[in-house]
Design a protein around this motif. Sequence first.
Motif, mmCIF file in Angstrom:
data_model
loop_
_atom_site.group_PDB
_atom_site.id
_atom_site.type_symbol
_atom_site.label_atom_id
_atom_site.label_comp_id
_atom_site.label_asym_id
_atom_site.label_seq_id
_atom_site.Cartn_x
_atom_site.Cartn_y
_atom_site.Cartn_z
ATOM 1 N N PRO A 74 0.808 -1.219 0.000
ATOM 2 C CA PRO A 74 0.000 0.000 0.000
ATOM 3 C C PRO A 74 0.841 1.269 0.000
ATOM 4 C CG PRO A 74 0.073 -0.933 2.196
ATOM 5 C CD PRO A 74 0.780 -1.914 1.305
ATOM 6 N N PHE A 75 0.175 2.370 -0.276
ATOM 7 C CA PHE A 75 0.804 3.690 -0.324
ATOM 8 C C PHE A 75 1.593 3.996 0.945
ATOM 9 C CE2 PHE A 75 0.447 8.114 1.049
ATOM 10 C CZ PHE A 75 1.100 8.773 0.019
ATOM 11 N N VAL A 76 1.039 3.623 2.098
ATOM 12 C CA VAL A 76 1.660 3.988 3.370
ATOM 13 C C VAL A 76 3.072 3.427 3.492
ATOM 14 C CG1 VAL A 76 0.718 2.008 4.649
ATOM 15 C CG2 VAL A 76 1.266 4.138 5.866
ATOM 16 N N ALA A 77 3.349 2.274 2.878
ATOM 17 C CA ALA A 77 4.689 1.696 2.937
ATOM 18 C C ALA A 77 5.709 2.622 2.285
ATOM 19 C CB ALA A 77 4.709 0.329 2.259
ATOM 20 N N PHE A 78 5.359 3.218 1.162
ATOM 21 C CA PHE A 78 6.273 4.112 0.458
ATOM 22 C C PHE A 78 6.339 5.474 1.140
ATOM 23 C CE2 PHE A 78 4.190 1.353 -2.775
ATOM 24 C CZ PHE A 78 5.238 0.451 -2.868
ATOM 25 N N PHE A 79 5.223 5.924 1.690
ATOM 26 C CA PHE A 79 5.196 7.167 2.448
ATOM 27 C C PHE A 79 6.179 7.100 3.608
ATOM 28 C CE2 PHE A 79 3.623 10.103 5.632
ATOM 29 C CZ PHE A 79 3.187 11.190 4.910
ATOM 30 N N CYS A 80 6.324 5.911 4.203
ATOM 31 C CA CYS A 80 7.250 5.710 5.323
ATOM 32 C C CYS A 80 8.661 5.383 4.846
ATOM 33 C CB CYS A 80 6.725 4.607 6.241
ATOM 34 S SG CYS A 80 5.202 5.039 7.088
ATOM 35 N N VAL A 81 8.945 5.607 3.569
ATOM 36 C CA VAL A 81 10.274 5.426 2.978
ATOM 37 C C VAL A 81 10.731 3.975 3.094
ATOM 38 C CG1 VAL A 81 12.528 6.542 2.686
ATOM 39 C CG2 VAL A 81 10.712 7.758 3.864
ATOM 40 N N ALA A 130 -2.036 8.079 6.113
ATOM 41 C CA ALA A 130 -0.591 7.815 6.084
ATOM 42 C C ALA A 130 0.156 8.773 6.998
ATOM 43 C CB ALA A 130 -0.073 7.921 4.651
ATOM 44 N N ARG A 131 -0.218 10.038 6.989
ATOM 45 C CA ARG A 131 0.439 11.016 7.865
ATOM 46 C C ARG A 131 0.227 10.669 9.337
ATOM 47 N NH1 ARG A 131 -0.881 15.006 3.666
ATOM 48 N NH2 ARG A 131 -3.023 15.107 4.428
ATOM 49 N N ALA A 132 -1.022 10.297 9.690
ATOM 50 C CA ALA A 132 -1.319 9.969 11.082
ATOM 51 C C ALA A 132 -0.527 8.747 11.531
ATOM 52 C CB ALA A 132 -2.815 9.718 11.247
ATOM 53 N N LEU A 144 4.281 15.279 3.542
ATOM 54 C CA LEU A 144 3.484 15.667 4.697
ATOM 55 C C LEU A 144 2.556 16.835 4.360
ATOM 56 C CD1 LEU A 144 6.093 15.363 7.588
ATOM 57 C CD2 LEU A 144 4.029 13.970 7.292
ATOM 58 N N ALA A 145 2.960 17.636 3.377
ATOM 59 C CA ALA A 145 2.147 18.782 2.970
ATOM 60 C C ALA A 145 1.291 18.488 1.740
ATOM 61 C CB ALA A 145 3.053 19.983 2.688
ATOM 62 N N MET A 146 1.407 17.295 1.174
ATOM 63 C CA MET A 146 0.706 16.974 -0.070
ATOM 64 C C MET A 146 -0.804 16.990 0.114
ATOM 65 S SD MET A 146 1.303 16.174 -3.270
ATOM 66 C CE MET A 146 3.012 15.591 -3.247
ATOM 67 N N GLN A 147 -1.501 17.577 -0.869
ATOM 68 C CA GLN A 147 -2.956 17.619 -0.868
ATOM 69 C C GLN A 147 -3.489 16.621 -1.899
ATOM 70 O OE1 GLN A 147 -4.743 19.630 1.349
ATOM 71 N NE2 GLN A 147 -2.677 19.950 2.159
ATOM 72 N N GLY A 148 -4.506 15.859 -1.530
ATOM 73 C CA GLY A 148 -5.090 14.901 -2.448
ATOM 74 C C GLY A 148 -5.857 15.577 -3.570
ATOM 75 N N ARG A 149 -5.848 14.936 -4.739
ATOM 76 C CA ARG A 149 -6.569 15.495 -5.885
ATOM 77 C C ARG A 149 -8.060 15.200 -5.836
ATOM 78 N NH1 ARG A 149 -2.334 12.890 -10.033
ATOM 79 N NH2 ARG A 149 -2.603 11.257 -8.457
ATOM 80 N N ASP A 150 -8.457 14.277 -4.980
ATOM 81 C CA ASP A 150 -9.864 13.972 -4.794
ATOM 82 C C ASP A 150 -10.046 13.455 -3.368
ATOM 83 O OD1 ASP A 150 -9.056 11.235 -4.776
ATOM 84 O OD2 ASP A 150 -9.308 11.123 -6.947
ATOM 85 N N GLU A 151 -11.281 13.102 -3.033
ATOM 86 C CA GLU A 151 -11.575 12.685 -1.663
ATOM 87 C C GLU A 151 -10.824 11.417 -1.279
ATOM 88 O OE1 GLU A 151 -15.461 11.425 1.073
ATOM 89 O OE2 GLU A 151 -15.734 12.396 -0.890
ATOM 90 N N ARG A 152 -10.712 10.473 -2.207
ATOM 91 C CA ARG A 152 -10.009 9.218 -1.900
ATOM 92 C C ARG A 152 -8.546 9.480 -1.598
ATOM 93 N NH1 ARG A 152 -6.534 5.799 -4.170
ATOM 94 N NH2 ARG A 152 -6.416 7.093 -6.043
ATOM 95 N N GLU A 153 -7.872 10.258 -2.437
ATOM 96 C CA GLU A 153 -6.463 10.554 -2.213
ATOM 97 C C GLU A 153 -6.262 11.317 -0.911
ATOM 98 O OE1 GLU A 153 -4.235 12.377 -5.264
ATOM 99 O OE2 GLU A 153 -4.473 10.714 -6.685
ATOM 100 N N ALA A 154 -7.151 12.266 -0.639
ATOM 101 C CA ALA A 154 -7.032 13.039 0.605
ATOM 102 C C ALA A 154 -7.131 12.129 1.814
ATOM 103 C CB ALA A 154 -8.119 14.114 0.653
ATOM 104 N N ARG A 155 -8.002 11.133 1.752
ATOM 105 C CA ARG A 155 -8.161 10.196 2.863
ATOM 106 C C ARG A 155 -6.925 9.313 3.014
ATOM 107 N NH1 ARG A 155 -12.600 8.626 1.354
ATOM 108 N NH2 ARG A 155 -12.043 6.693 0.283
#
Length: 334
Positions: free
Chosen positions: A176-183, A276-278, A260-271
């Motif tokens: 999942p995305f969170v794995a890459f977000f955590c480097v 991932a940040r939390a 950490l500052a990235m904004q999602g392009r839609d509701e799914r991405e924002a969620r």
Amino acid sequence: MPMPFETERTRAHEMHESRMPIVSVIVAAYEAQAYLRDCLESVLSQSIDAWECIVVDDGSRDATYSIAEEYRQRDARFIVLRQENRGQSAARNAGAARAARSSRYYWFLDSDDLLEEHALKRASLYLDRHPDVVTVGVGFRKIDSMGGSLGRGHRSRWVPGRWMPRQLKPKEADTPFVAFFCVTGQGPYALHRAAAFWKTAGYDPSLPSHEDCDLFCQMSLLGRVHYLPEVLYVYRVREGSMTSVGQERGGGERFLEKWLAMQGRDEREARVLEHARAYYMRRHLPFRDLKVGILTIARFPAHRRVSSLRWGFGLVRSGLGALVRRPTDEDQPW
């Protein structure tokens, strides 16, 4: 939901019979004369023929360009570009921009690394059979600067567990995305779907390192990223490589600041980004600080550096402090 990227699925036999490139191997090369021939020979040895290899000389002052030209003259599937030194990310983007329109997949191969014989065949067939997957990472082995074996490499993929971070097992393909977000989980050992790559911003030249992780984050917001544990890549461990000179600390800070500052392009991405940040701030980072702090303290008797000991205790305090804070609804979105 992540979007599908293939409306016309390529069958396996088409890859073997086609004379048009199906896979573009993109090699960003800077001062690479010592290893470039080995790298390009590994492309020549692939068990499929429907590939092209784009070598981008990023302003080298050694024999990199002439070596690449030798291979272009030997085989028309090699393409050589030359540019002023702008960095690995810019060179990779330039190579992708030159890729054939028929190419479905991109492999960004480091100039000092190698592909195993069946790398392009196995990875491209995997993406053929999984049209919702945008990137497939593969297993790898390591060699030293002289080509000596250093054993199999380990791709750590950390994700949320019930109480603490856990590593995905090799048989767990979805990453999942969170794995890459955590480097974690990224690297040059992967084949990317071209249609998805062009929906990203490409490699970010402003990052001095972690550019692979940045691209994996972008790709995993578009579709699924899988892991194929078969060893298909050879990673050369050496000082002075394009990876090791990338100012790792500064690059990591820039990467995290960006995402950490990235904004999602839609509701799914924002969620996805919010969760991932939390998780990163409330679980991954504290447990990482605890682990590094404890290891640093344990090594004190060997090196006797008081500054390191203080740093280690500081990490332990920071990690424990974050873990004992009262949780909120955002702290455990998983």
